[in-house]
Design an enzyme around this catalytic site. Structure first.
Site, PDB file in Angstrom:
ATOM      1  N   HIS A 158      50.437  37.080  52.149  1.00  0.00           N
ATOM      2  CA  HIS A 158      49.656  37.860  50.944  1.00  0.00           C
ATOM      3  C   HIS A 158      49.596  35.957  50.247  1.00  0.00           C
ATOM      4  CE1 HIS A 158      46.457  39.467  48.204  1.00  0.00           C
ATOM      5  NE2 HIS A 158      47.355  40.565  48.485  1.00  0.00           N
ATOM      6  N   ASP A 194      44.260  35.757  50.169  1.00  0.00           N
ATOM      7  CA  ASP A 194      44.278  37.854  49.753  1.00  0.00           C
ATOM      8  C   ASP A 194      43.565  38.544  50.838  1.00  0.00           C
ATOM      9  OD1 ASP A 194      45.125  36.350  47.191  1.00  0.00           O
ATOM     10  OD2 ASP A 194      42.936  36.165  47.027  1.00  0.00           O
TER      11      ASP A 194
END
Length: 409
Positions: free
Chosen positions: A382, A386
């Protein structure tokens, strides 16, 4: 005269510090200001620098052991030099700076503490250490002049207290646990490497896993239709894994952010796809790499996968064939596993977990059909991308697999 290196105080509320790792061993030369150990509290970890130039004479606190702030963790001096008794040692200015509020221990300044009507002679440092360690002063037998309690006495009391607590914990364990004889296996070799890399992977990345189901009914049909031709022309057999690998390579070219690595706070986007294929072996797991897999046709990719997997199982992979991957595929379908959570292979940003194909009834318009479903699990970093772009990548893989003819064009 030897110099004491003490446990620094890493905060006002700190009661104990732990030696995480020793960078030097007894007998090693150290320079002034050179990091000799890493110590940590519950919230912070720092390097402890040598207050003087010399030789590491003795390590007083082993790795993993905790002591109160101000406790001596090692001694620096000249080779062969005897470590001076604490009462006679002189604390240097550099050692004073190592702890936030070190107190110089001298017999003349020993304080008398009244406990239960009796006065106990104890030095300020020893008293501070005893309070921090939760040790009752009246229970400590002093060995200094006139029965004075010294730092060594408190350190020994702390040591005995830890031993006693450990014994109590053993007694508190369930009878089955203590009665059963367990076989101990030393962690070494490839198992040790895997343990270290997987632990570091989880500790140093922001991993998230998303799942998706793919209808591979048409793919399996194409695989069966072309099986004889492929076998006769190329002496090869295309598997579902081969098609998945091809779909991943094509998808990575459309989503370069997934074909990347997070290194030293910089995201590196790779031009080429070096595909890692996880292979289970007797001693653990290895990941052979198909370099420049974007240049391979489906048949070439299939041949490379089978060749490297065989070399992995017989232990013939070279080091060059096990490094440099930019994305990895891990397939547990042969074990009947559906969705799972693969762990990133650092420093890669993504890994695709492949589950077992299963048949299930699916509505197609107004009718119900038997369809073959393939579970996929994508773990990604992450820090690099995203959820939306990661999902877009997985959606592209799904499209290729559900329209397999597009992978042949």
């Amino acid at each position: 005269m030897s110099v004491e290196v003490v446990m620094p105080k890493l905060g006002m509320a700190m009661k104990e510090g732990t030696v995480s790792i020793w960078n030097k061993q007894v007998g090693d030369r150290v320079g002034k200001g050179e990091p000799i150990a890493s110590v940590s509290s519950e919230k912070i970890e720092i390097d402890v620098e040598s207050p003087a130039e010399g030789t590491l004479l003795e390590i007083a606190v082993p790795e993993g052991e905790g002591v109160p702030p101000g406790a001596v963790i090692c001694y620096i001096g000249h080779p062969g030099e005897k470590i001076a008794p604490v009462s006679a040692s002189v604390q240097t200015e550099e050692t004073k700076a190592a702890a936030e509020s070190p107190v110089k221990e001298t017999p003349e300044k020993s304080k008398q503490v009244k406990t239960g009507g009796d006065r106990v002679k104890i030095s300020p440092v020893a008293r501070k250490m005893a309070e921090a360690g939760g040790i009752t002063i009246s229970e400590i037998q002093g060995t200094g002049p006139g029965g004075r309690i010294t730092k060594e006495d408190v350190q020994e009391a702390l040591k005995q207290s830890r031993v006693q607590k450990a014994e109590e914990e053993k007694l508190d364990k369930p009878a089955l646990e203590t009665a059963e004889q367990a076989q101990e296996m030393k962690v070494s070799g490839i198992r040790k490497v895997i343990a270290g890399r997987m632990h570091d992977s989880l500790q140093q990345t922001a991993q998230l896993t998303m799942n998706m189901k793919v209808d591979v009914t048409e793919l399996i049909s194409l695989q069966k239709q072309t099986a004889e031709t492929i076998q006769n022309r190329y002496e090869n057999k295309l598997t579902v894994t081969d098609f998945i690998a091809r779909a991943v390579v094509l998808s990575l070219q459309q989503h370069p952010q997934m074909n990347s690595a997070y290194i030293d706070e910089i995201i590196h986007l790779f031009k080429h796809v070096h595909l890692g294929m996880a292979v289970a072996i007797d001693k653990g797991l290895v990941v052979p790499v198909i370099r420049h897999s974007e240049k391979c046709s489906l048949i070439e990719l299939s041949s490379s996968i089978k060749t490297l997997a065989q070399k992995a199982r017989v232990g013939q992979l070279s080091s060059e064939e096990m490094q440099g991957s930019t994305f990895t595929i891990s397939n547990l379908g042969s074990y009947g596993v559906e969705h799972f959570t693969p762990i990133l292979n650092p420093p890669e940003s993504g890994i695709l977990g492949v589950g077992a194909v299963y048949d299930t009834p699916v509505f197609k318009g107004e009718t119900i059909e038997k369809r073959s479903i393939l579970p996929l699990s994508l773990t990604f970093d992450h820090r690099v991308l995203d959820g939306a772009p990661a999902a877009a990548f997985l959606q592209t893989v799904k499209q290729f697999l559900e329209e397999p003819v597009t992978m042949l064009l």
